[in-house]
Design a protein around this motif. Structure first.
Motif, mmCIF file in Angstrom:
data_model
loop_
_atom_site.group_PDB
_atom_site.id
_atom_site.type_symbol
_atom_site.label_atom_id
_atom_site.label_comp_id
_atom_site.label_asym_id
_atom_site.label_seq_id
_atom_site.Cartn_x
_atom_site.Cartn_y
_atom_site.Cartn_z
ATOM 1 N N ALA A 14 20.886 -9.661 1.414
ATOM 2 C CA ALA A 14 20.128 -10.809 1.893
ATOM 3 C C ALA A 14 18.719 -10.378 2.310
ATOM 4 C CB ALA A 14 20.838 -11.473 3.064
ATOM 5 N N ALA A 15 17.723 -11.123 1.889
ATOM 6 C CA ALA A 15 16.339 -10.809 2.237
ATOM 7 C C ALA A 15 15.497 -12.061 2.096
ATOM 8 C CB ALA A 15 15.792 -9.701 1.347
ATOM 9 N N MET A 16 14.415 -12.103 2.853
ATOM 10 C CA MET A 16 13.467 -13.209 2.755
ATOM 11 C C MET A 16 12.058 -12.649 2.892
ATOM 12 S SD MET A 16 13.081 -16.699 5.053
ATOM 13 C CE MET A 16 14.610 -17.392 4.394
ATOM 14 N N ARG A 17 11.127 -13.247 2.176
ATOM 15 C CA ARG A 17 9.743 -12.791 2.201
ATOM 16 C C ARG A 17 8.826 -14.006 2.242
ATOM 17 N NH1 ARG A 17 6.600 -8.336 0.550
ATOM 18 N NH2 ARG A 17 4.696 -8.825 -0.619
ATOM 19 N N LEU A 18 7.908 -13.997 3.194
ATOM 20 C CA LEU A 18 6.893 -15.039 3.314
ATOM 21 C C LEU A 18 5.520 -14.386 3.203
ATOM 22 C CD1 LEU A 18 8.293 -17.035 6.369
ATOM 23 C CD2 LEU A 18 8.516 -17.641 3.953
ATOM 24 N N VAL A 19 4.629 -15.007 2.444
ATOM 25 C CA VAL A 19 3.285 -14.458 2.260
ATOM 26 C C VAL A 19 2.273 -15.577 2.416
ATOM 27 C CG1 VAL A 19 1.699 -13.260 0.702
ATOM 28 C CG2 VAL A 19 4.144 -12.691 0.667
ATOM 29 N N ALA A 20 1.301 -15.374 3.296
ATOM 30 C CA ALA A 20 0.178 -16.306 3.451
ATOM 31 C C ALA A 20 -1.079 -15.608 2.952
ATOM 32 C CB ALA A 20 0.014 -16.720 4.908
ATOM 33 N N THR A 21 -1.895 -16.338 2.192
ATOM 34 C CA THR A 21 -3.055 -15.753 1.516
ATOM 35 C C THR A 21 -4.317 -16.513 1.876
ATOM 36 O OG1 THR A 21 -1.646 -15.124 -0.348
ATOM 37 C CG2 THR A 21 -4.013 -15.156 -0.745
ATOM 38 N N ALA A 22 -5.413 -15.771 2.044
ATOM 39 C CA ALA A 22 -6.726 -16.381 2.257
ATOM 40 C C ALA A 22 -7.782 -15.460 1.657
ATOM 41 C CB ALA A 22 -7.002 -16.602 3.742
ATOM 42 N N GLY A 23 -8.912 -16.043 1.256
ATOM 43 C CA GLY A 23 -9.980 -15.244 0.681
ATOM 44 C C GLY A 23 -11.236 -16.056 0.495
ATOM 45 N N ASN A 24 -12.272 -15.403 -0.033
ATOM 46 C CA ASN A 24 -13.494 -16.154 -0.308
ATOM 47 C C ASN A 24 -13.274 -17.091 -1.494
ATOM 48 O OD1 ASN A 24 -13.387 -13.996 -2.133
ATOM 49 N ND2 ASN A 24 -15.608 -13.775 -2.231
ATOM 50 N N TYR A 25 -14.270 -17.878 -1.809
ATOM 51 C CA TYR A 25 -14.153 -18.960 -2.789
ATOM 52 C C TYR A 25 -13.029 -19.929 -2.414
ATOM 53 C CZ TYR A 25 -17.253 -15.963 -5.458
ATOM 54 O OH TYR A 25 -18.312 -15.181 -5.854
ATOM 55 N N ASP A 26 -12.874 -20.134 -1.099
ATOM 56 C CA ASP A 26 -11.906 -21.096 -0.557
ATOM 57 C C ASP A 26 -10.478 -20.828 -1.020
ATOM 58 O OD1 ASP A 26 -13.869 -22.544 0.836
ATOM 59 O OD2 ASP A 26 -14.379 -23.678 -0.967
ATOM 60 N N ASP A 41 -12.506 -1.169 -6.818
ATOM 61 C CA ASP A 41 -11.734 -2.026 -5.925
ATOM 62 C C ASP A 41 -11.143 -1.172 -4.810
ATOM 63 O OD1 ASP A 41 -12.016 -4.065 -7.994
ATOM 64 O OD2 ASP A 41 -10.385 -3.014 -9.018
ATOM 65 N N ALA A 42 -10.744 -1.816 -3.728
ATOM 66 C CA ALA A 42 -10.109 -1.089 -2.627
ATOM 67 C C ALA A 42 -9.191 -2.025 -1.863
ATOM 68 C CB ALA A 42 -11.167 -0.502 -1.686
ATOM 69 N N SER A 43 -8.213 -1.438 -1.196
ATOM 70 C CA SER A 43 -7.335 -2.239 -0.342
ATOM 71 C C SER A 43 -6.905 -1.426 0.867
ATOM 72 C CB SER A 43 -6.097 -2.731 -1.108
ATOM 73 O OG SER A 43 -5.186 -1.680 -1.333
ATOM 74 N N LEU A 44 -6.529 -2.133 1.925
ATOM 75 C CA LEU A 44 -5.990 -1.526 3.141
ATOM 76 C C LEU A 44 -4.753 -2.310 3.539
ATOM 77 C CD1 LEU A 44 -7.804 -0.231 6.259
ATOM 78 C CD2 LEU A 44 -5.959 -1.879 6.545
ATOM 79 N N THR A 45 -3.663 -1.599 3.757
ATOM 80 C CA THR A 45 -2.407 -2.231 4.154
ATOM 81 C C THR A 45 -1.987 -1.679 5.507
ATOM 82 O OG1 THR A 45 -1.756 -2.380 1.816
ATOM 83 C CG2 THR A 45 -0.044 -2.720 3.466
ATOM 84 N N LYS A 46 -1.752 -2.577 6.474
ATOM 85 C CA LYS A 46 -1.428 -2.178 7.848
ATOM 86 C C LYS A 46 -0.097 -2.787 8.265
ATOM 87 C CE LYS A 46 -2.291 -0.487 12.032
ATOM 88 N NZ LYS A 46 -0.903 -0.528 12.511
ATOM 89 N N GLY A 47 0.828 -1.921 8.672
ATOM 90 C CA GLY A 47 2.088 -2.409 9.206
ATOM 91 C C GLY A 47 1.906 -2.913 10.629
ATOM 92 N N LEU A 48 2.457 -4.081 10.918
ATOM 93 C CA LEU A 48 2.330 -4.694 12.245
ATOM 94 C C LEU A 48 3.661 -4.782 12.968
ATOM 95 C CD1 LEU A 48 -0.064 -7.631 11.241
ATOM 96 C CD2 LEU A 48 -0.701 -5.396 12.159
ATOM 97 N N GLY A 49 4.642 -4.082 12.463
ATOM 98 C CA GLY A 49 5.971 -4.150 13.062
ATOM 99 C C GLY A 49 6.757 -5.324 12.525
ATOM 100 N N PHE A 50 6.323 -6.534 12.865
ATOM 101 C CA PHE A 50 7.005 -7.739 12.399
ATOM 102 C C PHE A 50 6.499 -8.191 11.038
ATOM 103 C CE2 PHE A 50 3.132 -9.064 14.404
ATOM 104 C CZ PHE A 50 2.680 -10.143 13.655
ATOM 105 N N LEU A 68 -9.693 -10.716 -0.420
ATOM 106 C CA LEU A 68 -8.354 -11.288 -0.327
ATOM 107 C C LEU A 68 -7.653 -10.704 0.887
ATOM 108 C CD1 LEU A 68 -5.889 -12.852 -1.576
ATOM 109 C CD2 LEU A 68 -5.339 -10.730 -2.781
ATOM 110 N N ALA A 69 -6.998 -11.565 1.649
ATOM 111 C CA ALA A 69 -6.169 -11.127 2.774
ATOM 112 C C ALA A 69 -4.783 -11.730 2.606
ATOM 113 C CB ALA A 69 -6.778 -11.567 4.104
ATOM 114 N N GLU A 70 -3.754 -10.914 2.833
ATOM 115 C CA GLU A 70 -2.379 -11.391 2.764
ATOM 116 C C GLU A 70 -1.618 -10.949 4.006
ATOM 117 O OE1 GLU A 70 -1.167 -11.757 -1.948
ATOM 118 O OE2 GLU A 70 -0.315 -10.153 -0.733
ATOM 119 N N MET A 71 -0.906 -11.875 4.601
ATOM 120 C CA MET A 71 0.014 -11.572 5.690
ATOM 121 C C MET A 71 1.424 -11.696 5.122
ATOM 122 S SD MET A 71 0.394 -10.675 8.861
ATOM 123 C CE MET A 71 -1.094 -11.152 9.774
ATOM 124 N N ARG A 72 2.173 -10.590 5.142
ATOM 125 C CA ARG A 72 3.485 -10.546 4.518
ATOM 126 C C ARG A 72 4.557 -10.337 5.576
ATOM 127 N NH1 ARG A 72 1.220 -5.873 0.473
ATOM 128 N NH2 ARG A 72 -0.069 -7.193 -0.894
#
Length: 701
Positions: free
Chosen positions: A167-179, A650-659, A694-698
């Motif tokens: 069992a697993a669930m994944r939610l992703v919210a996305t935001a970025g430039n160009y609305d 291109d570049a990206s940064l991924t940060k674990g926030l615990g939750f 691009l920003a994603e909260m996973r």
């Protein structure tokens, strides 16, 4: 960046990986150790896939005598990939052409498979989305033995996500430039306590206002699947997916350029009015069954149906108005494409000991039936030209109303494919493997109200593999392909019917899986000869006003590819791919032209293409940083205009926030203005995207 500098960068990555591989082997415990996975997170063997189904059966890539690559969902996530165009930079020998079309080992093509079957729901001018895709498998060179008629460059197979036992669930919210804004959700797991039935549900929404004037994109995907364990080792998977892509003013062409490839206007320029649109609605249903029969036999079968409708109203640029260097002539096009297809495939794999040698026998059959109906009406006169330097847009209601008075031209095309194959992979010893296969195909193509053409063909594939050690394979192979001529080229008036276009490839290479898979470095060299390409023979008089065609074209594609995937250290992973290709016309009638070629060169076929991606993980602060880039050498357009080389980063940064996990990404860091590909003098070059964020909260549960 020059090709020298780009190659130097790739060489540095390669040297660093080789120099550090032994150190990594000492510092890292066995890959199967659970503690290692906890300590190093996602770093170890992050982007690697141990098996592939690109040969219609699960197999170690080292036992396949052709080059291949597998791009998995981890790389999708780190690169923020949304559709197929986002991953081409990771594949040597592949570059962007237009929409879903690519240049593959020098040849233009747009063939895609889903779970080994035909039935691409992204028809016409839409691009495959990756939300419900687990991995993308790329088999390079002729793939006719397993997949039937197709281009000799290779095939792309999209492997779908399936229900999981956990069992697993994944939610992703996305935001970025160009609305850009979006949200997606996925859930999977067992339905009953014993896990006999499992499920997967997914939903995706994203909207944006891209950089081209007037454009707005809204994409919706709904995906659901049920898997049922039917017997010990057997599973039936039922899946349904719906797509709804609403693209305002986004049936895009390019921006006009001069002959040297310089844009003559802003890359934001768009020939489409605000009320123009492209709307794709499609759905795909499939059922797949796989089972083990004892411990030496595997059987699988699949059935896939799709139906798609692409509606579009748009303004097509047709070059400068006579005498002007600013006003662009336009047409208004009103088109509806309805496509539906049904495919079936079945495959049986058996391991048999015979005369002291192990034989891996594969046999299978597939069938495909497609109906494609295009309703089109084009308004060529009275459409207001548009300024390239200072475009003034108006409501296109007048063009819509005038076009509505025209009758639709209807083209109803029918396509049928059926074939069967047999392959034997013989292990002469632990070090030597021989492969031989044969396939029979029969096809019928035609346009309702015109001629239907039926033909058949037999193609072969042979290969030899030498493994001096279990993690290194050296291979040679010869494989064939064929493609039916287009239905419009088979009429009696143009001299038809004609035999299919054929392709032969010789390929040799080395594949490695060193240091327990932590260093995968592969090399492949190939030569493809493609024959029976139709050309107009001007030595013959026209018949009913149509030029006579003859199969008098030959093209030769030569090149080599290098792919590297490695753990430089326990927390540092790198991918590098490089492809060299030289595709030229080697047989033709003087003065005649082959489609997609100018002179003896092919459009959008770069000689050099380099891509890289590297990711470093900092476990102490639960953070990963990644950096990548792509270099594509100069090309020409379909009209022979220059297409400039480009290098982007291109570049990206991924940060674990615990939750949760936060990913920040920037594409085209230095805001490079470049052409992703060339098209025509009338429609211009396709500009590449400017700098995007691009920003994603996973959230994973």
């Amino acid at each position: 960046m020059s090709i020298f500098r780009a190659t130097l960068l790739a060489s540095a990555c390669l040297c660093a990986s080789v120099a550090s591989a032994q150190e990594a082997l000492v510092a890292v415990p066995d890959a199967g150790d659970t503690d290692q996975i906890i300590v190093t997170g996602r770093a170890q063997r992050l982007y690697r896939t141990e098996t592939t189904t690109v040969g219609k059966a699960a197999q170690d890539p080292l036992d396949i005598p052709q080059a291949l690559q597998v791009i998995n969902k981890d790389l999708f996530a780190d690169q923020g990939a949304r559709d197929a165009t986002d991953i081409y930079r990771n594949i040597s020998g592949v570059s962007f052409f237009s929409y879903a079309g690519i240049t593959f080992r020098g040849f233009r093509q747009d063939q895609s498979f889903y779970d080994g079957m035909r039935g691409n729901p992204f028809i016409g001018f839409s691009v495959p989305q990756l939300f419900n895709i687990e991995r993308v498998e790329v088999l390079k060179g002729p793939a006719g033995l397993f997949f039937g008629p197709g281009s000799p460059g290779g095939i792309i197979n999209y492997a779908s996500k399936v229900p999981d036992d956990k069992a697993a669930m994944r939610l992703v919210a996305t935001a970025g430039n160009y609305d850009r804004r979006g949200i997606s959700a996925e859930a999977t797991g067992p339905v009953d306590g014993d896990g006999v039935v499992t499920y997967r549900l997914g939903g995706f929404y994203e909207a944006s206002n891209p950089y081209r004037i007037n454009t707005k994109n809204v994409s919706l995907i709904g995906d659901g699947a049920i898997a049922i364990r039917t017997n010990e080792g057997g599973k039936l998977t039922l899946q349904a997916t719906i797509y709804d892509n609403d693209l305002q003013a986004n049936r895009l062409r390019g921006v006009l350029t001069d002959n040297d490839g310089n844009f003559l206007g802003s890359i934001r320029w768009n020939a489409n009015e605000p009320t123009d649109f492209l709307h794709l609605k499609s759905k795909a249903y499939q059922a797949r069954y796989a089972t083990a029969i004892g411990d030496r036999v595997m059987f699988d079968a699949g059935l896939r149906y799709f139906k798609a409708t692409e509606t579009q109203q748009y303004h097509e640029p047709r070059g400068f108005l006579a005498g002007s260097t600013d006003l662009v002539v336009r047409e208004f096009r009103d088109q509806i494409r309805d496509v539906d297809g049904l495919s079936f495939s079945a495959n049986l794999t058996a391991r048999v000991d015979l005369l002291g040698m192990e034989h891996k026998l594969q046999t299978g059959a597939d069938w495909y039936d497609e109906t494609s109906v295009l309703n089109s009406r084009i308004l060529r006169a009275g459409v207001t030209p548009l300024s390239l330097s200072n475009p003034v847009y108006t409501n296109s209601a007048r063009d819509v109303a005038r076009a509505a008075l025209l009758p639709f031209a209807v083209t109803d095309t029918r396509t049928k494919r059926k074939g069967a194959y047999l392959q034997d992979q013989i292990s002469l010893s632990e070090a030597f493997i021989l492969v031989g296969g044969v396939r029979y195909d029969k096809f019928e193509d035609g346009v309702v109200g015109d001629r239907f053409y039926t033909d058949e063909d037999v193609t072969f594939r042979t290969g030899a593999i030498f493994k001096p050690r279990r993690d290194v394979s050296v291979y040679l192979s010869w494989s064939q392909s064929f493609e039916p001529q287009s239905a419009s080229s088979q009429t009696i008036d143009v001299g038809g019917p004609f035999a299919p276009v054929t392709g032969d490839q010789f390929e040799g290479g080395v594949k490695t899986d060193l240091f327990d898979g932590r260093l995968q470095a592969n090399f492949a060299a190939y030569r493809i000869v493609r024959k029976n390409i139709l050309q107009a023979d001007t030595s013959l008089p026209p018949v009913n006003g149509q030029d006579q065609l003859r199969p008098i074209g030959e093209v030769t594609s030569k090149g080599f590819e290098i792919d590297l995937s490695t753990d430089i250290t326990p927390n540092w992973v790198a991918l590098v791919n490089y492809g060299f290709n030289d595709t030229k016309i080697t047989g033709t009638i003087a003065g005649q032209a082959i489609t997609n070629a100018v002179g003896n060169r092919f459009a959008n076929a770069p000689k050099h293409k380099l891509g890289f991606w590297t990711r470093y993980q900092l476990p102490a602060i639960d953070t990963a940083i990644a950096f990548g880039g792509e270099y594509v050498s100069k090309r020409i357009s379909l009209s022979g205009q220059g297409v400039k080389p480009y290098t982007i980063f291109d570049a990206s940064l991924t940060k674990g926030l615990g939750f949760a996990e936060l990913m920040l990404r920037v594409d085209n860091i230095f805001d490079k203005v470049y052409a992703a590909s060339g098209f025509s003098a009338q429609s211009g070059h396709f500009p590449g995207e400017p700098r995007t964020f691009l920003a994603e909260m996973r959230l994973n549960f």
